[in-house]
Design a protein around this motif. Structure first.
Motif, PDB file in Angstrom:
ATOM      1  N   LEU A  80      69.957  89.476 -18.371  1.00 51.99           N
ATOM      2  CA  LEU A  80      69.223  88.942 -18.484  1.00 51.99           C
ATOM      3  C   LEU A  80      68.063  88.263 -19.340  1.00 51.99           C
ATOM      4  O   LEU A  80      67.923  88.078 -20.023  1.00 51.99           O
ATOM      5  N   GLN A  81      68.693  86.506 -18.817  1.00 47.97           N
ATOM      6  CA  GLN A  81      67.556  85.582 -19.902  1.00 47.97           C
ATOM      7  C   GLN A  81      66.112  85.369 -18.935  1.00 47.97           C
ATOM      8  O   GLN A  81      66.542  84.775 -17.844  1.00 47.97           O
ATOM      9  N   ASP A 106      64.533  82.022 -27.668  1.00 49.96           N
ATOM     10  CA  ASP A 106      65.490  82.178 -26.064  1.00 49.96           C
ATOM     11  C   ASP A 106      66.652  83.436 -26.547  1.00 49.96           C
ATOM     12  O   ASP A 106      67.094  83.471 -27.211  1.00 49.96           O
ATOM     13  N   GLY A 140      63.948  85.836 -14.101  1.00 52.83           N
ATOM     14  CA  GLY A 140      65.019  85.916 -14.732  1.00 52.83           C
ATOM     15  C   GLY A 140      66.354  84.845 -14.544  1.00 52.83           C
ATOM     16  O   GLY A 140      67.088  85.123 -13.432  1.00 52.83           O
ATOM     17  N   GLU A 141      67.360  84.705 -15.239  1.00 47.01           N
ATOM     18  CA  GLU A 141      68.722  84.107 -14.738  1.00 47.01           C
ATOM     19  C   GLU A 141      70.093  85.393 -15.186  1.00 47.01           C
ATOM     20  O   GLU A 141      69.495  86.114 -16.967  1.00 47.01           O
ATOM     21  N   LEU A 142      70.711  86.010 -14.221  1.00 45.11           N
ATOM     22  CA  LEU A 142      71.060  87.545 -14.568  1.00 45.11           C
ATOM     23  C   LEU A 142      72.722  87.480 -14.567  1.00 45.11           C
ATOM     24  O   LEU A 142      72.804  85.983 -13.949  1.00 45.11           O
ATOM     25  N   SER A 143      72.904  87.660 -15.346  1.00 39.12           N
ATOM     26  CA  SER A 143      74.944  87.261 -15.290  1.00 39.12           C
ATOM     27  C   SER A 143      76.028  88.579 -16.168  1.00 39.12           C
ATOM     28  O   SER A 143      74.648  89.189 -16.863  1.00 39.12           O
ATOM     29  N   LYS A 158      68.154  87.390 -24.291  1.00 41.75           N
ATOM     30  CA  LYS A 158      68.375  88.210 -22.703  1.00 41.75           C
ATOM     31  C   LYS A 158      68.502  89.645 -23.524  1.00 41.75           C
ATOM     32  O   LYS A 158      68.424  90.096 -24.593  1.00 41.75           O
ATOM     33  N   GLN A 207      68.560  91.860  -9.597  1.00 38.64           N
ATOM     34  CA  GLN A 207      68.306  90.804  -8.839  1.00 38.64           C
ATOM     35  C   GLN A 207      66.692  90.364  -7.967  1.00 38.64           C
ATOM     36  O   GLN A 207      66.058  89.437  -8.087  1.00 38.64           O
ATOM     37  N   THR A 249      63.098  84.164 -17.862  1.00 35.51           N
ATOM     38  CA  THR A 249      63.181  81.843 -17.207  1.00 35.51           C
ATOM     39  C   THR A 249      61.473  82.539 -16.501  1.00 35.51           C
ATOM     40  O   THR A 249      60.749  83.025 -16.432  1.00 35.51           O
ATOM     41  N   ALA A 270      79.114  84.940 -13.563  1.00 34.73           N
ATOM     42  CA  ALA A 270      77.538  85.286 -12.533  1.00 34.73           C
ATOM     43  C   ALA A 270      77.976  86.258 -11.705  1.00 34.73           C
ATOM     44  O   ALA A 270      79.469  86.369 -11.978  1.00 34.73           O
ATOM     45  N   SER A 302      63.166  84.954  -8.899  1.00 35.26           N
ATOM     46  CA  SER A 302      63.793  83.696  -9.868  1.00 35.26           C
ATOM     47  C   SER A 302      63.308  83.702 -11.437  1.00 35.26           C
ATOM     48  O   SER A 302      62.740  82.557 -12.234  1.00 35.26           O
TER      49      SER A 302
END
Length: 1125
Positions: free
Chosen positions: A200-201, A214, A182-185, A216, A175, A203, A502, A180
């Motif tokens: 990790l997506q 798209d 990548g989007e982490l979840s 991940k 993170q 972006t 999240a 910004s």
């Protein structure tokens, strides 16, 4: 193939179960359908990804992630409570501990060290992704170093707590590194609550390049290979002692899922090595994995627990094990020289032969199926002895049974060489609920979970899975008990899937979700209202059986005496329909054992709306049987006539009422609203040389014959029946002129026509006689086609449908529903009833990718699916079982259709081709109708219905499928319903004007002199007569008519729709001289004389005059004519 392949053996689970099943599975690779192979090769080219474009940047991202993780500093061991509190406070990230959360008094510690190893695994490495998959992920495993683990971490979730902390530490670094970018979840690996992973997506603010998907990156921590002793992780070990209710340490339940998860944690690299080695040895392996992935995907299977726990990974591992040397002879079950298609076929046969829900399957040496059979109650077992892992540990018994059933259906399809194998196997979605199951239920467990399970939290898959397991075991005992007679062939439960969450949150609870239960009926047993249990005997075994039966069924069980004075435990159910019986049983048994269903909102049932829509009742079968009994009586009465000059050879029914195929059951009682509705039959006599040598004279002779039969019947059955000779609406004397109506006092009525063999021979002679004028030959050709349709094709069709209805209990209600659908969309006047029946029969003969429908709802939606997919422009419909029509004959039918399309590319004559074993020309039921526009409308409506079914799912309101749209018509002709009903009442003595005037002056206005008089049989419905006349006048053959009419088949349908023919739109003035001296306005065609007047005058149809003429022709039957803008 190998020059000396190993000798194959039959399947036997007694010993070395896996090996012997595999030996049999390999034999399918020898033979293959060439067309199927070519289509699969094309499929592989279509679904294969261009990894450089689709997953652009994935490699760079993996290297960046690896570098970030390697840069993480070591962390000193801290007690779990201290480490978790300090970490969450510092990084504002939740540690994804599995439930139950770590106890506060735990004395073991958490730490972080550099990963021992990184590896990319999965479909990205093997290049077996497909374009049609829902999610695209690149899996990178991170091996946790041994230094921060302890040998006994396999107990009580200790390893999983450390794994969760390790993952959170990686998440904090990623993170910080990516920000910004990548989007982490968090996610659960394959829905396993014990295994959170980091996703990790990527972006970017820039526009995504064309062709890029798209995707991940999934970061998966795992245990070092071989760290945990496999002897401690066997399926019978109990490694969870916390949260289990009622178990002492000595009698603890096995924790098979927990143990298998731990064993699989240390096997990532071992299976990666296995798959890579297999790829090198077998060229067809990778493509076989892609085919398997597609096959599983179309049936809703995946590696996720909520998708059955058997996906492309399990398929690839299983196929790799099949190709590995082993077993008693040291040989592989499958040869590595097999092609991808042969490997796929072998896998399908293997899955068909091996039902994992009933018997464990073992690969390798060290364990046998008998050794593991005692653990089958924990779940299906597909055991790999070399790595000591149960490959099927994520599956439930219901998903294993479903997988076996799909494999069985697909194998049956691949064994047939006369049907399309490719589309049902790889193209058609086979996981839609109403296409697969006869009953679908939603179990809302939000308020009953604690009531059913109490405080037991020891199931590692979660309390939802625990509830599902209990529900399945109860339903299987109730609905699939072999001793009682299996009511259900398949019971499937779909659990809710887990979603991502999240980093700052905890995973969402599944407590507000629903269980989805699908039941596939056994059509022979589900309608049974009485279940016969064990005999109430005096032996100990019989007493135990009866006690177990009563314990399970409770107060529903009762003793009853049956034939031969046997006394048995019995269950008597109140419902009459299969759906109602299943719902009643499920509500009762779930309420008794799990206290589910006491509140009616606990369970919602879906799938019964169609029966109520058309009022389909079990009593309908008795009415159809009564009609057949009446026909048998009628046949006996005719055959008993002694004074007939010729003996009857055959009396055959030819109407839908006598083959269980009419929308409404036959009316066998007298009605005051209309005359009797006769059921059509034909009679043929023994050969005789006394028939006249003229078709016209034969028609006159038939009239005399019918009069004689009528008189003899009335004399032989005085007061029991009456007869009437009616005249056909024939245009020429060479057509059939008359029929005989026989009306019994009981209410049954029959319409009899005579078949003469000589008539057919004379018509054939006239067709072939080139000395006869062309128009007479054409007329004879049309009459001959009608003759064969009536006297040859219809009796054979009637026999075919009658036999099939007996064989398939769901066929009759399916036909009735589909006919009702055609009627609601005003297509009935364009499609013969026989065509609709053959389409329905085709779905039962060729039901793939499923089995034959076992309820009206599944039959109906599958017919719609077929109509939506049928390319009638280039494909004939051949309705036959295997071997009834040879492959050569099928090719001839297809070639004939191709020839017709070349001769008539606009399809102005023959549009649909429907062939049967008794009628291979394919035009007996579709030769005159429908037109191309109407056939296209049928396809469009079917596609719209299928789309609605897919979108709405089980909560679909079935009535929406049967609502026609009147806005689509240019003209609406509203019929006077009262006038139509009056036309249905015809009497033998019709009053003249004076009598009618005198009757009107009677004192009692509400009484009619004709009350009590017997009405004549209805010749034809007035609406059909009017429609026929309108079509004859305004919609002539060849597409030159001005209006195309649409009407439903239901008598209560009081609106006829009309669409203006676009071919007669406004155009230049041309007078075209046709043969016979007729003139018309139209386009200039070849070999036509055209007279053009000077100027460019335009002409168009006088629509007002046409509508006025329609109103004049309809007279009192038409209430009003509505013109749409």
């Amino acid at each position: 193939m190998d020059s000396a392949p190993a000798k194959r053996r039959k399947l036997d689970h007694s010993q070395d179960g896996a090996e012997k099943a595999l030996q049999t599975a390999s034999t399918v690779g020898v033979s293959r359908s060439r067309a199927f192979v070519l289509e699969t090769e094309e499929l592989l080219q279509e679904v294969r990804l261009d990894y450089g474009t689709a997953l652009e940047g994935a490699d760079d991202l993996l290297y960046r992630i690896k570098g970030s993780i390697e840069a993480i500093k070591s962390q000193e061991p801290l007690l779990i409570t201290q480490a978790a509190s300090k970490f969450e406070k510092k990084h504002k990230i939740k540690i994804p501990f599995p439930n139950p959360q770590p106890p506060q008094n735990s004395n073991y510690k958490l730490a972080f060290e550099k990963p021992a190893q990184f590896n990319v695994v999965g479909s990205y490495v093997s290049k077996t992704m497909v374009k049609t998959q829902k999610d695209f992920g690149v899996d990178m495993v991170v091996v946790i170093p041994q230094e921060i683990l302890q040998e006994k971490d396999y107990l009580d979730l200790r390893y999983f707590y450390k794994r969760a902390y390790y993952l959170a530490a990686i998440a904090a670094t990623i993170q910080k590194e990516f920000g910004s970018d990548g989007e982490l979840s968090y996610e659960h690996l394959n829905g396993n609550p014990l295994l959170p992973i980091l996703a990790l997506q990527p972006t970017t603010k820039e526009e995504k390049p064309k062709g890029r998907l798209d995707y991940k990156i999934r970061i998966i921590p795992c245990a070092p290979e071989g760290f945990f002793p496999k002897s401690k992780l066997h399926l019978g070990a109990s490694l969870l002692r916390k949260g289990r209710v009622g178990d002492s340490e000595d009698q603890a339940e096995p924790t098979a899922f927990y143990n298998s998860t731990l064993a699989a944690e240390g096997s990532f690299l071992a299976y990666l090595k296995l798959l890579r080695q297999t790829e090198k040895k077998c060229k067809g392996f990778k493509n076989a994995c892609i085919l398997g992935r597609t096959w599983l995907q179309q049936r809703g299977f995946g590696s996720d627990i909520s998708k059955g726990g058997f996906g492309h990974v399990e398929w690839a591992v299983l196929l790799a094990l099949l190709l590995q040397p082993g077993g008693s002879q040291g040989r592989a079950a499958l040869s590595t020289s097999l092609s991808s298609t042969q490997l796929f076929r072998a896998m399908i046969q293997f899955l068909d032969l091996s039902d994992l829900s009933e018997k464990p399957l073992v690969f390798g040496s060290g364990k046998t199926a008998e050794d593991l059979e005692e653990y089958l109650g924990q779940g299906p077992i597909l055991y790999d002895c070399a790595r000591q892992v149960n490959i099927a540990f994520k599956m439930g018994p219901w998903s294993a049974a479903l997988l076996h059933q799909h494999a069985k259906w697909t194998r049956a399809l691949l064994d047939k060489s006369d049907v399309d194998q490719f589309a049902p196997t790889f193209i058609i979605k086979a996981d839609l609920p109403f296409h697969t199951y006869d009953l679908f239920a939603h179990l809302n467990y939000s308020e009953i979970l604690d009531k059913v399970l109490g405080d037991d939290t020891a199931e590692s898959r979660g309390r939802t899975w625990q509830l599902s397991s209990r529900v399945y075991s109860v339903l299987k005992r109730a609905l699939a008990d072999k001793e009682l007679g299996e009511r259900a062939r398949l019971i499937n439960i779909k659990t809710p899937g887990s979603s991502k969450w999240a980093l700052t949150e905890t995973p969402k609870s599944q407590a507000e979700s629903e269980l989805e239960i699908g039941i596939l009926f056994d059509p022979q047993n589900m309608a049974r209202t009485v279940d016969k249990g064990p005999t109430a005997g005096a032996t100990i075994e019989e007493r135990e059986e009866c006690e177990n039966f009563r314990n399970f069924w409770g107060e529903k069980a009762e003793l009853r005496r049956f034939e031969r004075d046997t006394i048995r435990e019995t269950l008597v159910w109140g419902s009459k329909t299969p759906f109602g019986l299943c719902e009643e049983i499920m509500r009762y048994i779930l309420s008794r054992h799990l206290r589910i269903g006491n509140i009616r909102d606990d369970i919602d049932f879906y799938g019964n709306g169609l029966d109520a829509l058309l009022s389909l009742k079990p009593a309908d079968a008795a009415i159809y049987h009564e009609a057949k009994t009446a026909f048998s009586t009628f046949e006996h009465d005719i055959r008993s006539l002694e004074d007939l000059p010729l003996r009857p050879r055959q009396i055959a029914p030819i109407c839908p009422e006598l083959r269980h195929a009419s929308v409404k059951p036959p009316a066998l009682k007298q009605s005051s609203k209309s005359g009797p509705r006769p059921m059509d039959c034909i009679i043929s006599f023994e050969a005789s040389g006394k028939w006249p040598e003229s078709v016209v004279a034969i028609q006159r002779t038939k009239i005399a014959f019918l009069l004689m039969i009528g008189n003899l019947l009335e004399k032989s059955k005085p007061g029991q029946l009456r007869t009437h000779v009616g005249m056909e609406d024939a245009e020429f004397e060479t057509q059939n002129l008359a029929f005989l109506d026989v009306v019994y006092e009981s209410g049954a009525a029959f319409r009899l026509r005579i078949h003469s063999d000589l008539e057919e021979a004379l018509l054939e002679r006239q067709v072939k006689d080139k000395t006869v004028e062309q128009y007479l030959r054409q007329r004879a050709t049309a009459h001959l086609a009608g003759f064969r349709r009536l006297y040859t094709n219809l009796p054979l069709h009637n026999q075919t449908i009658s036999t099939a209805v007996t064989r398939f209990p769901a066929l009759s209600p399916t036909i009735r529903l589909v006919k009702h659908w055609f009627s609601c969309h005003k297509l009935s006047n364009h499609f013969t009833e026989e065509f609709v029946e053959l389409v329905c029969l085709h779905v039962f003969f060729t039901p793939y990718p499923w089995d034959a429908p076992s309820s009206a709802s599944t039959g109906f939606v599958r017919v719609l699916l077929f109509l939506a997919r049928w390319d009638w422009r280039s494909e004939p419909l051949i309705v036959a079982e295997q071997d009834e029509i040879s492959n050569k004959e099928r090719q001839v039918i297809g070639t004939r259709l191709e020839a017709w399309r070349k001769i008539d590319p606009t399809m102005s004559k023959t549009v649909l081709v429907v062939a049967t074993p008794g009628e291979t020309s394919g035009i007996a039921w579709t030769g005159e109708k429908p037109g191309k526009v109407v056939a296209t409308r049928m396809t469009v409506l079917a596609r719209g219905a299928c789309q609605l079914i897919r979108e709405e799912g089980v909560k679909l309101d079935w009535r929406r499928l049967f609502v026609g749209n009147l806005k689509e018509y240019d003209v609406l002709i509203h019929l006077d319903v009262k006038a139509v009903k009056e036309c249905l009442k015809t009497f033998e003595h019709e009053e003249d004007e004076d009598e009618e005037e005198e009757r009107k002056k009677k004192k009692y206005k509400n009484l009619d002199e004709r009350v009590g008089m017997e009405m004549l049989p209805v010749g034809e419905h007035p609406s059909d007569v009017l429609l026929g006349e309108l079509e004859r006048v305004f919609n002539g053959g060849g597409g030159d008519g001005v209006l195309v009419f649409f009407r439903g088949g239901a008598e209560e349908d009081g609106v006829i729709g009309g669409v203006w023919n676009p071919l007669v739109a406004k155009r230049k003035w041309r007078v075209v001289k046709r043969g016979g001296g007729n003139y018309m306005v139209g386009k200039k065609r070849k070999n036509e004389e055209v007279e053009e007047e000077e100027g460019e005058e335009m002409v168009e149809v006088n629509r007002e005059a046409v509508l006025s003429e329609i109103a004049r022709v309809g007279g009192g039957l038409i209430e009003r004519v509505e013109v749409k803008n």
